[in-house]
Design an enzyme around this catalytic site. Structure first.
Site: not given
Length: 796
Positions: A29, A75, A119
């Site tokens: 990570r 993921h 968007y």
């Protein structure tokens, strides 16, 4: 059925579980891999986008689609984590070389968040292509994804040295990393040096590499104070790169300007890395309200698409440098950046030196090059094997056809071909699948050429794999190609901290360098480093020589003036720059003169001349970066020239009729900015003043509208009282045309001749003939067809 209970020691279990968790965070990570410089989520995003075909030259795709692809395949840690990682890779203020090309609202340096995934749209940037290049040629290892339904790469081939050029930051369990970004061109130069010295790499030290890598290069620019080298030779930045840990100070890049009525302005053009501009403004406002910061009267953000411009106004009587020092002390305009070169090496966290990071990248590229070459060699050998079988078939085509016709089925035919012609099963199958068009003589020639090419490829790859130096040369070629395609100029300026810790502005850090300021008819200005006889771009109409530390005065025909620091002008050609300002002083008004204003010329007045023969001198020190009226013009009149002229100087006014008058500048007294002028030259009907020049040097160079030129000697030329008609300097009129310009010129000086259709010609003043005042000169200007000359100005 009885339950099975296994007793465990709580201390042992907690220790083991915590270590497992810590290693999971570290490896999976928080920390980047030293080879490709990516964390797992970043690697998965780039790999998934490449798998979707979202290259830099393909249409954008909705971010929601990309995030869903990454979540579903590689993921499974939440949409927010994936989207935030992708957004950061698209921000040009977060990454020095963005890896994602975003379309839509991807956040701002003010701390605004990105729009929702539905968007925004994205695709890979061209730099990300370099990370994925050759991934389909068995260059990296793969491992199962989270549900073992797919394979994902453990690392990317990474032709781009991403860890150093983009840096990385992350907090793991018990450790953190904070690798600053660097300039790609500098990193490539260091890699080339390291590759050249690889046979004796143990002798290369960090100091050798820092001849090429000056230090961090942040996407937001700013100034990095590396710390002065001590008497013992210790340098903090060098120590940080040698040990993998250190601290440097970052400061905003500022310049000081004069405001209205004695006030001052501190202009912030670049901020330290990761400083939020909106929060900085709020911090300054809070300090002013709490009276901890004195001297600041206003703060406003004038940033636009052209760049950042944060204006901090100071009151009358305030010491701008003292205010600036307090801003550095009390706000994030100065911040500390901790360098922690921590990355995964061999799957384990390691604190690395600069040399170790570069070496890990080179070793990774050597592995990629070797595996790619082995893959290509296997395919080339396989293809050569097939081609050799096809050529055997073509050499014995009749017998091959007969063998196939007499066979019961395809398996029998394949076995018969193998026995008869000593072929492998792969070759026999290729013969059976061969199309009849291969029998044509042209097709046979193509097969022979391809076979020969395969043999050459095999020999080249075998030679490459057998010689490590050739592999390093191949990597060196790739690094140089990378620099050529993506290399750019450094943004962060690195300086050694001064012993007295004085406050430096951007102007204090500028090099002492002569430049040429260029302007065109569209009020666009730029500067370039001059050559002895520079080649100027077409369309240049204005030119003056100045120092990069100087200021330049801009005069418009409407009688307005602006003063700008030279270093704030863009470098390059004027046509590539935006207009200086929309408010040049009236509709259709244009800049007619550039006046270099060095520090030592601050007390020298500026003499202005108008087309109707009026002159005045003004103290220009009150003029700043806003357009200011410096002369009141009569109806129909316009400003045509401006020159610095002190009490001891003399000036020459020139008229379109070829007349010239020389008078002492002191005859035109210094007047206030709003005043009109006094009579400088008496003009006839239709005559107008076309220029003014200080009376210095050896000759006066003259230019007519039709390109006639000459020099007139200034020896023996007497001054007279202003307001007269002057004497003839050029026989203007007729085929010669009217006089359009005149400048004094010394030996060895060059001149810029500009035409009305864009001609920009550099002429050596020594090449102009010296002639009498009543002559017309010679047609020396190389103008376009039906083009009139426009101006003549000194360059050097």
């Amino acid at each position: 059925m009885a339950e099975r209970v296994t007793p465990v020691e709580i201390e042992k279990e907690m220790r083991q579980s915590y270590l497992d968790y810590a290693m999971s965070v570290i490896v999976s990570r928080a920390l980047p891999d030293a080879r490709d410089g990516l964390k797992p989520v970043q690697r998965r995003i780039i790999y998934a986008m490449g798998d979707m075909g979202l290259w830099h030259d393909t249409p954008f795709r909705k971010s929601a689609r990309i995030v869903g692809e990454v979540l579903g395949k590689y993921h499974p840690h939440g949409e927010t984590a994936v989207y935030e990682a992708m957004v950061r890779m698209a921000q040009d203020f977060s990454l020095r070389y963005p890896l994602v090309d975003g379309q839509g609202n991807f956040g701002s340096i003010d701390g605004d968040g990105a729009a929702a995934t539905r968007y925004t749209e994205a695709r890979l940037a061209a730099t990300a292509r370099e990370l994925l290049l050759d991934i389909d040629r068995d260059t990296v290892d793969y491992s199962p994804n989270f549900d073992e339904s797919l394979q994902e790469p453990e690392v990317l081939p990474a032709r781009l040295p991403n860890l150093l050029v983009n840096g990385s930051s992350g907090i793991a369990v018990g450790m953190s990393t904070n690798i600053p970004p660097h300039n790609l061109s500098e990193v490539c130069d260091a890699l080339v040096y390291l590759l050249d010295q690889y046979d004796r790499v143990d002798e290369v030290d960090v100091e050798d590499l820092m001849r090429f890598i000056a230090g961090p290069d942040f996407p937001t620019g700013g100034i990095l104070y590396a710390g002065a080298t001590s008497a013992e030779g210790d340098n903090p930045l060098l120590r940080a790169y040698a040990t993998g840990r250190g601290q440097v100070r970052l400061r905003a890049k500022v310049s000081l300007e004069e405001g209205a009525r004695g006030a001052g302005k501190i202009i912030v053009s670049e901020l330290p890395y990761q400083v939020n501009k909106s929060r900085l403004i709020e911090r300054i406002a809070d300090l002013v309200r709490s009276e901890r910061l004195e001297g600041v009267t206003d703060v406003r953000d004038e940033s636009d698409r052209e760049g950042m411009r944060l204006v901090i106004e100071t009151g009358r009587g305030a010491d701008d440098r003292e205010v600036l020092a307090n801003l550095y002390r009390l706000t994030p305009m100065e911040s500390t950046f901790s360098i922690i070169l921590l990355a995964l090496v061999g799957g384990e966290p390691r604190t690395c030196s600069l040399k170790r990071l570069l070496t890990e990248y080179v070793e990774h590229r050597l592995t990629v090059t070797r595996r790619r070459s082995e893959y290509d060699l296997a395919r080339a050998r396989d293809r050569e094997h097939v081609l050799a079988g096809l050529l055997v078939a073509l050499d014995n085509i009749d017998e091959v056809i007969d063998t196939i016709r007499r066979s019961r089925n395809a398996d029998t035919a394949r076995n018969n071909l193998r026995r008869r012609f000593s072929l492998s099963e792969r070759q026999a199958q290729a013969i059976l699948e061969m199309q009849l068009r291969r029998l044509a003589s042209m097709e046979r020639r193509r097969l022979e050429d391809e076979h020969e090419e395969c043999l050459l490829t095999i020999a080249d790859l075998e030679e490459l794999l057998a010689d490590p130096s050739k592999m390093r040369s191949r990597i060196k070629e790739e690094v140089l190609a990378l620099k050529k395609e993506f290399g750019d100029q450094r943004r962060t300026q690195i300086v050694l901290e001064s012993p007295d810790n004085q406050v430096l502005t951007a102007a204090d850090l500028l090099p002492d360098q002569e430049v040429l300021i260029l302007g065109d008819a569209g009020n666009r200005l730029s500067y370039q480093v001059p050559a002895r006889k520079p080649r100027l771009p077409a369309g240049v109409t204005l030119v003056c020589r100045a120092n990069l530390k100087d200021r330049v005065g801009l005069l418009t025909e409407a009688g307005n003036m602006m003063v700008l620091p030279v270093h704030r002008l863009p470098a390059g050609a004027p046509g590539d720059s935006p207009p200086v300002s929309d408010g040049v002083g009236g509709s259709g008004s244009s800049i007619v003169a550039l006046v270099p204003l060095a520090a030592e010329s601050g007390e020298t007045p500026l003499l202005l001349a108008t087309a109707q023969g009026k002159v005045k001198r003004v103290e220009w020190a009150a003029v700043n970066s806003a357009w200011t009226p410096v002369i009141r013009l009569d109806d129909g009149d316009r400003l045509v020239a401006g020159v610095l002229a002190g009490e001891e100087d003399s000036v020459i006014l020139l008229s379109s009729a070829g007349q010239a008058i020389a008078f002492e500048a002191a005859q035109a007294r210094v007047m206030g900015l709003p005043a009109g002028g006094v009579a400088g030259m008496r003009l006839g009907d239709g005559e107008r003043v076309v220029g003014a020049t200080r009376m210095e040097g050896q000759h006066l160079a003259l230019l007519s509208a039709e390109g006639y030129m000459k020099k007139v000697t200034l020896r023996g030329w007497r001054t007279q009282n202003r307001g007269g008609a002057g004497i003839m300097a050029l026989a203007a009129g007729g085929s010669v045309g009217e006089l359009v310009a005149g400048v004094t010129v010394s030996k060895g000086e060059n001149l810029l001749l500009a035409g009305e259709k864009g001609t920009a010609e550099v002429i050596a003043g020594d090449d102009l003939p010296v002639m009498g005042r009543s002559t017309r000169g010679r047609p020396l200007a190389k103008l376009k067809r039906r083009e009139r000359a426009r101006s003549l100005q000194p360059i050097s």
